[in-house]
Motif scaffolding. Structure first.
Motif, PDB file in Angstrom:
ATOM      1  N   TYR A  81      73.562 -14.995 118.565  1.00 19.67           N
ATOM      2  CA  TYR A  81      73.465 -13.660 117.977  1.00 19.67           C
ATOM      3  C   TYR A  81      73.455 -13.785 116.461  1.00 19.67           C
ATOM      4  O   TYR A  81      73.813 -14.812 115.895  1.00 19.67           O
ATOM      5  CB  TYR A  81      74.610 -12.756 118.456  1.00 19.67           C
ATOM      6  N   GLY A  82      73.025 -12.743 115.795  1.00 18.81           N
ATOM      7  CA  GLY A  82      72.993 -12.813 114.352  1.00 18.81           C
ATOM      8  C   GLY A  82      72.844 -11.460 113.695  1.00 18.81           C
ATOM      9  O   GLY A  82      72.605 -10.454 114.354  1.00 18.81           O
ATOM     10  N   TYR A  83      73.002 -11.490 112.387  1.00 19.53           N
ATOM     11  CA  TYR A  83      72.926 -10.289 111.572  1.00 19.53           C
ATOM     12  C   TYR A  83      71.853 -10.441 110.518  1.00 19.53           C
ATOM     13  O   TYR A  83      71.706 -11.509 109.929  1.00 19.53           O
ATOM     14  CB  TYR A  83      74.260 -10.048 110.857  1.00 19.53           C
ATOM     15  N   ALA A  84      71.141  -9.357 110.259  1.00 18.77           N
ATOM     16  CA  ALA A  84      70.166  -9.305 109.176  1.00 18.77           C
ATOM     17  C   ALA A  84      70.752  -8.403 108.089  1.00 18.77           C
ATOM     18  O   ALA A  84      71.101  -7.251 108.350  1.00 18.77           O
ATOM     19  CB  ALA A  84      68.841  -8.746 109.672  1.00 18.77           C
ATOM     20  N   PHE A  85      70.890  -8.939 106.885  1.00 20.12           N
ATOM     21  CA  PHE A  85      71.415  -8.197 105.743  1.00 20.12           C
ATOM     22  C   PHE A  85      70.254  -7.872 104.812  1.00 20.12           C
ATOM     23  O   PHE A  85      69.426  -8.742 104.540  1.00 20.12           O
ATOM     24  CB  PHE A  85      72.453  -9.042 105.002  1.00 20.12           C
ATOM     25  N   TYR A  86      70.176  -6.634 104.331  1.00 20.52           N
ATOM     26  CA  TYR A  86      69.028  -6.274 103.505  1.00 20.52           C
ATOM     27  C   TYR A  86      69.367  -5.498 102.249  1.00 20.52           C
ATOM     28  O   TYR A  86      68.473  -5.007 101.573  1.00 20.52           O
ATOM     29  CB  TYR A  86      67.964  -5.539 104.335  1.00 20.52           C
ATOM     30  N   ARG A  87      70.612  -5.381 101.887  1.00 21.68           N
ATOM     31  CA  ARG A  87      70.993  -4.771 100.607  1.00 21.68           C
ATOM     32  C   ARG A  87      71.644  -5.844  99.743  1.00 21.68           C
ATOM     33  O   ARG A  87      72.483  -6.609 100.207  1.00 21.68           O
ATOM     34  CB  ARG A  87      71.979  -3.633 100.812  1.00 21.68           C
ATOM     35  N   CYS A  88      71.266  -5.879  98.484  1.00 26.46           N
ATOM     36  CA  CYS A  88      71.862  -6.847  97.561  1.00 26.46           C
ATOM     37  C   CYS A  88      73.354  -6.567  97.423  1.00 26.46           C
ATOM     38  O   CYS A  88      73.773  -5.418  97.430  1.00 26.46           O
ATOM     39  CB  CYS A  88      71.191  -6.747  96.198  1.00 26.46           C
ATOM     40  N   GLY A  89      74.142  -7.605  97.330  1.00 28.78           N
ATOM     41  CA  GLY A  89      75.583  -7.449  97.174  1.00 28.78           C
ATOM     42  C   GLY A  89      76.342  -8.490  97.955  1.00 28.78           C
ATOM     43  O   GLY A  89      75.771  -9.435  98.490  1.00 28.78           O
ATOM     44  N   ALA A  90      77.649  -8.291  98.021  1.00 32.46           N
ATOM     45  CA  ALA A  90      78.538  -9.223  98.709  1.00 32.46           C
ATOM     46  C   ALA A  90      78.993  -8.618 100.034  1.00 32.46           C
ATOM     47  O   ALA A  90      79.285  -7.427 100.113  1.00 32.46           O
ATOM     48  CB  ALA A  90      79.750  -9.527  97.837  1.00 32.46           C
ATOM     49  N   TYR A  91      79.038  -9.449 101.053  1.00 39.17           N
ATOM     50  CA  TYR A  91      79.467  -9.042 102.384  1.00 39.17           C
ATOM     51  C   TYR A  91      80.593  -9.949 102.850  1.00 39.17           C
ATOM     52  O   TYR A  91      80.515 -11.166 102.669  1.00 39.17           O
ATOM     53  CB  TYR A  91      78.321  -9.156 103.393  1.00 39.17           C
ATOM     54  N   ARG A  92      81.596  -9.364 103.484  1.00 37.05           N
ATOM     55  CA  ARG A  92      82.644 -10.136 104.153  1.00 37.05           C
ATOM     56  C   ARG A  92      82.187 -10.323 105.597  1.00 37.05           C
ATOM     57  O   ARG A  92      82.198  -9.377 106.380  1.00 37.05           O
ATOM     58  CB  ARG A  92      83.968  -9.391 104.113  1.00 37.05           C
ATOM     59  N   LEU A  93      81.796 -11.536 105.949  1.00 36.18           N
ATOM     60  CA  LEU A  93      81.236 -11.787 107.272  1.00 36.18           C
ATOM     61  C   LEU A  93      82.164 -11.401 108.429  1.00 36.18           C
ATOM     62  O   LEU A  93      81.679 -10.890 109.441  1.00 36.18           O
ATOM     63  CB  LEU A  93      80.783 -13.243 107.383  1.00 36.18           C
ATOM     64  N   PRO A  94      83.486 -11.594 108.332  1.00 38.57           N
ATOM     65  CA  PRO A  94      84.348 -11.182 109.445  1.00 38.57           C
ATOM     66  C   PRO A  94      84.277  -9.682 109.752  1.00 38.57           C
ATOM     67  O   PRO A  94      84.505  -9.272 110.887  1.00 38.57           O
ATOM     68  CB  PRO A  94      85.755 -11.576 108.985  1.00 38.57           C
ATOM     69  N   GLU A  95      83.937  -8.859 108.776  1.00 36.02           N
ATOM     70  CA  GLU A  95      83.818  -7.421 109.020  1.00 36.02           C
ATOM     71  C   GLU A  95      82.654  -7.092 109.934  1.00 36.02           C
ATOM     72  O   GLU A  95      82.580  -5.985 110.467  1.00 36.02           O
ATOM     73  CB  GLU A  95      83.669  -6.670 107.698  1.00 36.02           C
ATOM     74  N   TYR A  96      81.751  -8.031 110.117  1.00 30.49           N
ATOM     75  CA  TYR A  96      80.586  -7.809 110.974  1.00 30.49           C
ATOM     76  C   TYR A  96      80.643  -8.680 112.218  1.00 30.49           C
ATOM     77  O   TYR A  96      79.633  -8.894 112.868  1.00 30.49           O
ATOM     78  CB  TYR A  96      79.299  -8.060 110.178  1.00 30.49           C
TER      79      TYR A  96
END
Length: 176
Positions: free
Chosen positions: A102-117
């Motif tokens: 499984y996976g996630y596609a991120f498309y907004r510039c910025g920082a993401y905390r991967l555990p939140e997803y």
């Protein structure tokens, strides 16, 4: 991490629940199911139903995709056709090596905390590979929670996490 803006959502307990739920999705990659087991599509459907029930901001896109439009994130719960769902302008992160799972596609510039997803850190089913399909030379950077390990910085293309960061990446920065 630089002064990049952190995405607005804080999932807290939901992030922990998603981490546990998606850690259980790893068996989807096994081709043959034991007698009496639910087919992979049913497992994906159950996980999507749980996400939609737990998070009113989540929106169903298709049979195997959920989105958080305000965050700029799309989850794909089946590992079929590695990378085929990672469209132009997106940075995608996968639970398994070689763009599988499984996976996630991120498309907004910025920082993401991967555990939140739903990507757990320090255990199986964490972030293991990526595909940077952003345009204009945009880069991605992965770092551990406390910024103690050497970060992974990648331009366009795909790769696997080095062993020291495999299943340990906590931060993803889309550097646009």
């Amino acid at each position: 991490m630089t002064n990049a803006q952190v995405t607005p959502r804080r999932r807290g307990a939901l992030g922990a629940a998603l981490s546990l739920a998606f850690a259980m999705l790893v068996p989807l990659a096994v081709p043959a199911a034991p007698a009496g087991a639910a087919p992979p599509g049913a497992v994906a459907e159950a996980e999507i139903a749980r996400i939609l029930a737990a998070d009113p901001a989540a929106t169903r896109l298709s049979a195997d995709q959920v989105a958080w439009p305000d965050d700029g994130v799309v989850l794909t719960v089946t590992g079929e056709a590695a990378g085929s769902w990672c469209g132009t302008g997106r940075a995608c992160v996968y639970a398994d090596a070689n763009r599988a799972g499984y996976g996630y596609a991120f498309y907004r510039c910025g920082a993401y905390r991967l555990p939140e997803y739903g990507f757990p850190t320090g255990q199986r089913a964490g972030a293991s590979s990526w595909y940077n399909n952003q345009t204009g030379g945009a880069k991605i950077r992965f770092e551990d929670e406390w910024f103690t390990l050497t970060p992974v910085l990648a331009g366009s293309g795909f790769g696997n996490m080095p062993s020291y960061l495999n299943d340990r990446a906590y931060w993803l920065d889309l550097l646009c």
